[in-house]
Design a protein around this motif. Structure first.
Motif, PDB file in Angstrom:
ATOM      1  N   SER A  15       0.045   0.215   2.648  1.00 45.97           N
ATOM      2  CA  SER A  15       1.081   0.574   1.686  1.00 45.97           C
ATOM      3  C   SER A  15       0.447   1.542   0.699  1.00 45.97           C
ATOM      4  CB  SER A  15       1.587  -0.663   0.947  1.00 45.97           C
ATOM      5  OG  SER A  15       2.229  -1.530   1.845  1.00 45.97           O
ATOM      6  N   ASP A  24       6.562   4.647  -3.163  1.00 43.94           N
ATOM      7  CA  ASP A  24       5.681   3.736  -2.444  1.00 43.94           C
ATOM      8  C   ASP A  24       6.267   3.493  -1.064  1.00 43.94           C
ATOM      9  OD1 ASP A  24       3.841   3.439  -4.512  1.00 43.94           O
ATOM     10  OD2 ASP A  24       5.041   1.884  -5.469  1.00 43.94           O
ATOM     11  N   ASP A  26       5.284   2.282   3.326  1.00 45.45           N
ATOM     12  CA  ASP A  26       4.398   1.626   4.281  1.00 45.45           C
ATOM     13  C   ASP A  26       4.032   2.645   5.342  1.00 45.45           C
ATOM     14  OD1 ASP A  26       4.489  -0.884   3.047  1.00 45.45           O
ATOM     15  OD2 ASP A  26       6.346  -1.396   4.086  1.00 45.45           O
TER      16      ASP A  26
END
Length: 103
Positions: A15, A24, A26
């Motif tokens: 992440s 943000d 993954d």
């Protein structure tokens, strides 16, 4: 420093803040497996963002206790990941070599 062809690799989820998506996200990265008696490893890697499908080149610095990835084009972004730990026993290697030789 370990040579790339000598390293064993394992895929890891990460992440991080994607500089292209501006959020943000993954993603995944292939990380070298490190062993308890090995040195710090510094190798080139590719990080892929799942959100925008962006790919980033960078460098992984890893050892038994830590793993950090710095992106080439965005050196201010440091991705922290769990180190890929491998276990090797010198006794197991010795036994395996002995039995192969004696057969």
């Amino acid at each position: 420093m370990m040579e790339m062809e000598e390293a064993q690799w394992e895929t890891s989820d990460v992440s991080f803040y994607c500089p292209e998506c501006k959020m943000d996200v993954d993603g995944t990265v292939d990380l070298p497996i490190v062993y308890d008696n090995g040195d710090r490893t510094h190798l080139p890697v590719n990080v892929q963002c799942f959100s925008g499908r962006h790919k980033f080149d960078g460098w992984v610095k890893t050892n038994w206790d830590s793993c950090e990835i710095e992106l080439d084009e965005y050196p201010e972004i440091i991705i922290k990941a769990a180190p890929m730990r491998g276990y090797a026993s010198e006794i197991d290697d010795y036994d395996h070599d002995y039995y192969e030789w004696s057969i």
